[in-house]
Design an enzyme around this catalytic site. Structure first.
Site, mmCIF file in Angstrom:
data_model
loop_
_atom_site.group_PDB
_atom_site.id
_atom_site.type_symbol
_atom_site.label_atom_id
_atom_site.label_comp_id
_atom_site.label_asym_id
_atom_site.label_seq_id
_atom_site.Cartn_x
_atom_site.Cartn_y
_atom_site.Cartn_z
ATOM 1 N N ASP A 112 5.001 -5.409 12.104
ATOM 2 C CA ASP A 112 5.636 -5.838 10.407
ATOM 3 C C ASP A 112 6.803 -6.169 10.843
ATOM 4 O OD1 ASP A 112 2.780 -5.943 9.560
ATOM 5 O OD2 ASP A 112 3.078 -3.887 8.713
ATOM 6 N N ASN B 193 0.659 -1.199 0.113
ATOM 7 C CA ASN B 193 -0.060 0.143 0.056
ATOM 8 C C ASN B 193 0.800 1.229 0.058
ATOM 9 O OD1 ASN B 193 -2.201 -1.627 0.658
ATOM 10 N ND2 ASN B 193 -1.957 -1.447 2.774
HETATM 11 O O1 RIB Z 1 0.828 -2.611 9.741
HETATM 12 C C1 RIB Z 1 0.800 -1.517 9.215
HETATM 13 C C2 RIB Z 1 0.469 -1.339 7.665
HETATM 14 O O2 RIB Z 1 -0.702 -1.560 7.740
HETATM 15 C C3 RIB Z 1 0.788 0.036 6.970
HETATM 16 O O3 RIB Z 1 1.917 0.175 6.456
HETATM 17 C C4 RIB Z 1 -0.574 -0.097 6.350
HETATM 18 O O4 RIB Z 1 -0.401 0.088 4.840
HETATM 19 C C5 RIB Z 1 -1.417 -0.999 6.653
HETATM 20 O O5 RIB Z 1 -1.303 -2.197 5.727
#
Ligand code: RIB
Length: 292
Positions: free
Chosen positions: A241, A17
């Site tokens: 992440d 994204n």
């Molecule tokens: O986990 C964070 C992410 O969640 C962001 O980068 C946003 O794009 C959403 O996907």
């Protein structure tokens, strides 16, 4: 098949994204207007963030996903290639790329709205996508692309002895046969509560606990708890992440070492604004762990 002592190969099947990030002291309540303190566009998406995190942590990474044919696509593609990630399985769909509208407050906490865009068009995996999954040591997935595609990738990985690491976020109900093929689940405490019994059958469950660190539960009930590293928090976006990508990259070293490595990566990711910008390198992680 691990390709080298510290070079596992990871196929990431997931979202990418453009994050539209606004900073403000206090996030607005419904109906309120507040002044912002800044704005930035930062490539993100749970799949791309985890791919970049795994690559910066030293893994060899291929990304299976989709961007649109819009103004954001070149920057999204560049984020992956600059991290050394293989984009031979990144397709271009007509229409917009995925976008996430993110508000970050003075405490570094965020609110996120994701619009799937091209990610939602990733409804099928081709032979080449399946081949890269079968050849990888690890398949790493999240739930920001169609669930049937995630299920197909996981089934294929399991059939080819590729270790499946699933970060079920945003949380969604998955069929029992999908959970049966998951080797490692990475969840936050809210997701752990929502998923409840579904996680009971997963061999390895790693739960992130924000400022309280993280916890691992293994197949024989072995529990390892790891406190968080103390850092100055600027933005928590993408910290989970960074944690998950680093955990996957270090998984071959064993759960305890991987957990410590992931906690260091997750902590460092909170010290800079913007998901993909804040993802630490192996050198930064090693430095926090006192290894350099
Ligand atoms: O986990 C964070 C992410 O969640 C962001 O980068 C946003 O794009 C959403 O996907």
């Amino acid at each position: 098949m691990t390709t080298g002592r510290d070079l596992p190969s990871i196929a990431v099947l997931g979202s990418i994204n453009m994050d539209l990030v606004t900073t403000t002291e206090h996030r607005p309540r419904p109906g309120a207007t507040v002044r912002g303190t800044g704005f930035a566009t930062v490539p993100g998406g749970k799949g791309a963030n985890q791919a970049v995190a795994a690559a910066r942590a030293g893994a060899r990474v291929d990304f299976v996903g989709a961007v649109g044919d819009d103004v954001f696509a070149p920057a999204l593609r560049a984020t992956l290639t600059e991290a050394g990630i293989g984009i031979g399985h990144l397709r271009t769909e007509p229409g917009p790329s995925g976008v996430a509208t993110i508000v970050v407050d003075g405490d570094g906490e965020n609110s996120i709205i994701v619009v799937g865009g091209a990610n939602a068009a990733l409804t099928e995996l081709g032979a080449a996508d399946l081949a890269v999954i079968a050849a990888a040591d690890i398949l790493l997935c999240q739930l920001e692309i169609p669930l049937d595609t995630v299920a197909a990738g996981i089934a294929h990985a399991a059939a080819h002895a590729t270790t499946v690491v699933l970060n079920p976020s945003p949380v969604a109900a998955l069929p029992a046969e999908v959970w049966a093929d998951v080797d490692v689940a990475v969840v936050n405490s809210g997701e752990a509560r929502e998923l409840g019994a579904a996680l009971a059958g997963v061999a390895h469950v790693v739960t992130t606990l924000g400022g309280d660190g993280a916890r691992y539960r293994g197949p024989d009930g072995l529990v390892i708890a790891r406190p968080s590293f103390r850092v100055e928090v600027v933005d928590t976006t993408g910290a989970g992440d960074s944690f998950t990508g680093a955990l996957a990259a270090a998984w071959h070293r064993g759960p305890e070492a991987a957990l410590e490595y992931a906690c260091a990566a997750g902590a460092l990711a909170t010290t800079t604004l913007g998901a993909s910008r804040s993802i630490p390198t192996a050198a930064a992680i090693d430095s926090l762990l006192g290894r350099s």
